[in-house]
Design a protein around this motif. Structure first.
Motif, mmCIF file in Angstrom:
data_model
loop_
_atom_site.group_PDB
_atom_site.id
_atom_site.type_symbol
_atom_site.label_atom_id
_atom_site.label_comp_id
_atom_site.label_asym_id
_atom_site.label_seq_id
_atom_site.Cartn_x
_atom_site.Cartn_y
_atom_site.Cartn_z
ATOM 1 N N TYR A 90 0.824 -1.199 0.000
ATOM 2 C CA TYR A 90 0.000 0.000 0.000
ATOM 3 C C TYR A 90 0.858 1.248 0.000
ATOM 4 O O TYR A 90 2.004 1.235 0.451
ATOM 5 C CB TYR A 90 -0.893 0.031 1.237
ATOM 6 C CG TYR A 90 -1.853 -1.127 1.309
ATOM 7 C CD1 TYR A 90 -2.600 -1.507 0.193
ATOM 8 C CD2 TYR A 90 -2.013 -1.830 2.493
ATOM 9 C CE1 TYR A 90 -3.477 -2.568 0.271
ATOM 10 C CE2 TYR A 90 -2.888 -2.892 2.575
ATOM 11 C CZ TYR A 90 -3.623 -3.258 1.455
ATOM 12 O OH TYR A 90 -4.481 -4.296 1.527
ATOM 13 N N GLY A 91 0.292 2.328 -0.468
ATOM 14 C CA GLY A 91 0.980 3.621 -0.412
ATOM 15 C C GLY A 91 0.573 4.341 0.852
ATOM 16 O O GLY A 91 -0.215 3.839 1.647
ATOM 17 N N GLY A 92 1.135 5.524 1.044
ATOM 18 C CA GLY A 92 0.745 6.269 2.229
ATOM 19 C C GLY A 92 1.547 7.524 2.382
ATOM 20 O O GLY A 92 2.276 7.927 1.483
ATOM 21 N N PHE A 93 1.405 8.171 3.522
ATOM 22 C CA PHE A 93 2.198 9.364 3.808
ATOM 23 C C PHE A 93 2.435 9.431 5.299
ATOM 24 O O PHE A 93 1.679 8.871 6.087
ATOM 25 C CB PHE A 93 1.504 10.627 3.295
ATOM 26 C CG PHE A 93 0.095 10.788 3.786
ATOM 27 C CD1 PHE A 93 -0.154 11.469 4.977
ATOM 28 C CD2 PHE A 93 -0.977 10.264 3.078
ATOM 29 C CE1 PHE A 93 -1.449 11.607 5.437
ATOM 30 C CE2 PHE A 93 -2.271 10.404 3.549
ATOM 31 C CZ PHE A 93 -2.516 11.072 4.725
ATOM 32 N N GLY A 94 3.485 10.127 5.691
ATOM 33 C CA GLY A 94 3.849 10.190 7.100
ATOM 34 C C GLY A 94 5.180 9.502 7.273
ATOM 35 O O GLY A 94 5.828 9.131 6.297
#
Lengths: 99, 895
Positions: B138-142
């Motif tokens: 999965y992708g994401g941010f942080g």
């Protein structure tokens, strides 16, 4: 114990105590005067004696020692155990005399 | 207790005792006189009977105070008197210790605050962090340990091992209560956050499960924000506060001690994660495939992290299986799917919470702490050396005391009291220095935000540490001379003026050790400063001077998409129209900030491959590279029409490192790439250019990069402007401010700073290491040279006679000079030889923090040894010159 007993009669100063001890015991008990004061201070530290400065019979200020409540209890306890000890010793002597 | 009290009223006790005894004597004398003894005899008799007034006094004093306590008090008084008489000795010792203790206390304070201190919540030792270990699709941010919000809700049902589960994400918003607004950190949290942590409100209520319904625009303020921005107003509950211009209702204020779970970040408020859309440009709440939150849990009592980890694995595996069957699951290769399914869930004890600082600062801080440990040891050695010289100066005094019947233990105790007192004094000065030092240290820390979260206050644990350190020093330094004194032969030292050789040997050993320690520190300092220089010399791959960057985020300033695009265009045109602006480049993501947009790519060249690691991506405007001064080494830059949203052609520019890793020996131009690695990814983007390597994430990294055109209506996330200007940077700043003001007076830019400053910020850790290790190295050098000087002066004094005879017999001045210098250099040489293996071993531990220099770099080590030798030669030169100036006649006559 002897000191406590002397002081229990009435508040007394160091010299008085030394004098009294000698008198009462009819000079049998010779208190080394040098060890009297350390003993007094030790008893005071332990809280068995209380001290205050007041005029003595000669009119000069002297340090009078008196028994505290703890001192009185201590004296009673020691008298008691002394009585037991002497009683026991007496019994042994009596027994020895009978046989 | 009573005895201690006696100590304070001893004067009164003494006078009372005197009166009492005097009374006794007087009465006895008068009684004796009354019974007919002569007065003189009576006095003698009375005093004899009592056994000597002084003896009685002594005996009574022993009753007041126990013996050792009295002796200790006397020792202290004696030491104090002695120290007053030799202020320079005292000052040197106290200062040495203060430096050692101050430095280690300061570093420890950072270690403690950043790495060790548990969160101020109930039972922090039961808190654990959940980490996905294995393949992620999965992708994401942080940053780090990211999970999705639905995952957090689901694992919350694992109540057999977890008493509660919470999740949180940090972000930056524009909060406003009407006045000035400034970007500030906030936390987006689950309703379980406060209950699971066990935080209490200072006012109103905290968030709870009920706020997770997605219809609760509520926030909890931090105590600090409430105090500083709202003046601690009692009626704050129910007020509205704007978050990115969205009204939110204040329902409570958290207790003062609680500042979020990321040390170094100070959230001004907490809001439900379900309201994330108000704070973020996207709404990831319902999405399983967006990883953006850290998930914490509180273990059930008597369940260990390992047990919990074992027990949740079956559930976790089931969840993975289920995920692969979801429609939204990315299409990936069989191999990758297998690795995804083999992932495990780690349960990591995290009483300290979660912080980027833990990761980036742990190693540098421990390195520095170790350095202060060495510094502290050096200070101890120095002090021990000083004590030894004082000991030999006081040799006669000690011997006399021995002769008068003092016991060994008694004299040892006296020396012990000396060092104890000095250590205490040094510790106190050190602790007073520490807050200043910590303040300086915090300035070196990575971001301005980090500075807010850390304080320079000395907390009780810190004080305890300093106290312990100074006492330990006292024991250690007290030990050396006490040992020495204890052995000194009584008669010989009384007879002769010359101290035995053993003292000198011990002192030489101390100095040699000091030299060795110093070499370790100086080498470390040299390595770090070379790393920093290498990084600065290499630069980020573009021209930083004459470049200013700033960030504008229209969305957090309340702009809708269309208006945002118009605003950005206005700013760009305004800048281009300014006289002192040369060019303007715009990027979606900031350079040198420590973070990147990254994703694996699929490359379609001779064959279809997926990159084996994430490529750093950015979206930039045409002319961005030219503005930075980066070279296009092949192909071309983007064209303006390619940044239009309706552009049919999809193009990209990659950097040289990318070509080197994936397209070596091929013509990169025309190769097609696509973002992602699944089998459903369409590589439809054509590489049209290759750019030289520039630093994107940080100065150290040379990584594969790919750039896409910044689509001109895609400003939703805001953009970073890079402005190349003529003239001074102050003028450049002014121009930028006026352009921003013209565009929208209420706009607040995220930052405006020169690229030179950005480079400095990006190198803050390296700078901290170089600066601090440098100052520790300098201190160490000073300390050990003082030690060397002391020993050499002593040696010269000892050998004055010998040198005098030599000179009288025809030795030259330079021969005398050399005699002493040789002695000193021999010690230095031995010290260096001893230190080399240590340098070699310890260097390996530093490897990760270095850049462009090997830890065993011979040139650096040689340079450090050289500095040390030169310093030592200078320090030894002073006594050596004294030796060469010895007047033979004077010396011999003195004998």
């Amino acid at each position: 114990m002897l000191i406590l007993q002397v002081v229990s009669l009435e508040p007394a100063h160091g010299y008085g105590i030394a004098h009294r001890l000698e008198q009462i015991s009819r000079s049998v008990v010779q208190v080394q005067q040098g060890s009297l004061y350390p003993a007094l201070h030790r008893l005071e530290q332990k809280g068995l004696l209380a001290a205050e400065w007041k005029p003595s019979e000669t009119g000069r200020e002297a340090k009078f020692y008196s028994l505290t409540r703890a001192g009185r209890e201590q004296l009673a306890a020691e008298k008691d155990s002394w009585a037991k000890l002497t009683g026991a010793v007496q019994l042994i002597f009596d027994e020895g005399a009978k046989s | 207790m009573k005895k201690l009290w006696n100590w304070f009223r001893r004067r009164e006790l003494e006078s009372n005792l005197d009166r009492e005894l005097q009374y006794h004597l007087d009465r006895r004398v008068s009684d004796l006189v009354a019974s007919g003894v002569a007065e003189g005899d009576a006095k003698r008799m009375a005093s004899r009977e009592i056994g000597g007034v002084t003896q009685v006094q002594e005996e009574v004093r022993d009753i007041w105070l126990t013996r050792w306590l009295r002796d200790f008090a006397y020792d202290m008084r004696f030491s104090l008197r002695a120290f007053r008489k030799s202020p320079s000795f005292t000052a040197t010792v106290v200062l040495s210790l203060a430096l050692g203790i101050g430095a280690s206390t300061a570093i420890y304070s950072l270690v403690d605050q950043v790495l060790l201190r548990p969160l101020p919540v109930s039972e922090p030792q039961r808190l654990v962090l959940l980490n996905w270990k294995g393949e992620q699709v999965y992708g994401g941010f942080g940053s780090y340990n990211l999970m999705s919000y639905p995952f957090c809700r689901e694992i919350g049902r694992q109540t057999a091992v977890f008493a509660g589960v919470l999740c949180r994400a940090a972000t930056t918003v524009q909060p406003s209560t009407g006045g000035m607004q400034r970007p500030a950190a906030i936390e987006l949290v689950s309703g379980t956050y406060f209950p699971v942590l066990g935080v209490r409100p200072a006012l109103g209520r905290l968030l709870n499960d009920g706020d997770d319904d997605g219809r609760s625009p509520v926030v909890v303020l931090s105590y600090d924000y409430w105090q500083t921005q709202l003046g601690g107003a009692g009626d704050v509950i129910g007020r509205k506060i704007l978050v990115n211009r969205n009204p939110m209702t204040v329902v409570g204020v958290a207790e003062a001690v609680f500042r979020g779970i990321d040390v170094g970040e100070l959230p001004v408020l907490w809001m439900p994660a379900t309201m994330a859309a108000k704070a973020l440009p996207v709404d990831p709440v319902r999405d399983r495939a967006t990883l953006w939150m850290q998930v914490f849990a509180r273990l059930q009592p008597h369940v260990s992290a390992a047990e919990a980890q074992a027990q949740v694995q079956p559930w976790f595996r089931g969840m993975l299986e289920e995920d692969t069957r979801l429609a939204a699951f990315p299409k990936i290769t069989e191999e990758r799917r297998r690795r995804f399914l083999a992932s495990t869930l780690e349960v990591i004890p995290s009483p300290q919470g979660h912080s980027k600082l833990h990761r980036t600062l742990a190693e540098p801080l421990w390195i520095l702490f170790a350095a202060t440990g060495v510094l502290m040891a050096l200070a101890c050695l120095n002090v021990a050396g000083l004590f030894l010289s004082r000991g030999s100066a006081r040799g006669r005094e000690t011997s006399t005391r021995f002769a008068l019947g003092a016991s060994r233990g008694r004299i040892g105790r006296q020396l012990f009291a000396d060092s104890f007192l000095l250590a205490l004094a040094g510790g106190t000065v050190g602790v007073l220095l520490a807050p200043v030092a910590v303040k300086t240290l915090i300035a070196f820390l990575p971001s301005a935000v980090a500075a807010n979260g850390l304080d320079a206050k000395a907390d009780p644990r810190l004080l305890l540490f300093a106290f312990g350190a100074s006492l330990l020093t006292g024991v250690l330094t007290g030990f050396a001379p006490a040992f020495q004194e204890g052995r000194a032969a009584l008669m010989s030292s009384l007879r002769s003026r010359v101290e035995g050789a053993s003292g000198l040997r011990l002192r030489r050993l101390l100095v040699t050790l000091q030299i060795a320690f110093t070499l370790v520190l100086v080498t470390g300092a040299a390595l770090f400063s070379r790393s920093l220089n290498e990084l600065l010399a290499r630069g980020p791959g573009f021209q930083t001077s004459g470049l200013i960057a700033f960030h504008v985020d229209p969305v957090t300033n309340g702009y809708e998409a269309d208006a945002a695009n118009r605003l950005m265009a206005r700013i760009r045109d305004g800048l281009n129209a300014s006289a002192n602006v040369q060019t303007v480049g715009i990027a979606a993501w900031q350079l040198l900030s420590g973070g990147t947009w990254n994703n694996p790519l699929t490359i379609l060249a001779r064959e279809r491959i997926a990159t084996d690691r994430s490529i750093h991506l950015n979206a930039v405007s045409p002319g961005f590279f030219a503005t930075l001064g980066a070279r296009i080494v092949a192909g071309r830059d983007f064209e303006p029409r390619e940044s239009l949203a309706e552009s049919e052609r999809r193009v990209a520019i990659v950097n040289e490192a990318f070509v080197h890793r994936y397209l070596r020996g091929q013509n990169p131009l025309g190769v097609r790439i696509g973002i992602g690695f699944g089998t459903n990814v369409k590589p439809d983007t054509e590489i049209v250019g290759v750019v030289s390597n520039i630093s994107y994430r940080g100065m150290r990294e040379e990584w594969e990069q790919a750039y896409f055109p910044l689509v001109s209506d895609g400003f939703r996330r805001g953009a970073h402007f890079y402005v190349r200007f003529r003239g001074s940077s102050a003028q450049g700043m002014d121009t930028i401010r006026s352009v921003l003001n013209d565009a929208d007076p209420t706009l607040s830019p995220g930052y405006v700073r020169t690229l030179d400053e950005q480079v400095n910020r990006s190198l803050s850790t390296e700078r901290m290491l170089a600066a601090l290790s440098g100052s520790f190295g300098t201190l160490a050098l000073l300390l050990s040279l003082v030690g060397l000087y002391g020993v050499m002066s002593y040696v010269v004094t000892q050998r004055t006679r010998e040198i005098g005879i030599r000179v009288a017999l025809g030795a030259t001045r330079s021969a005398a000079l050399w005699l002493v210098l040789r002695d000193a250099l021999a010690m230095v040489a031995v010290g260096i030889v001893v230190a080399l293996p240590c340098v070699w071993v310890l260097g390996r531990l530093l490897e990760a923090q270095l850049y462009g220099v090997k830890p065993t770099d011979p040139a650096t080590i040689a340079a450090a040894a050289g500095i040390l030798s030169v310093g030592a030669a200078i320090a030894a030169m002073v006594p050596a010159r004294r030796a060469s100036a010895v007047d033979p006649i004077e010396t011999l006559r003195f004998e």
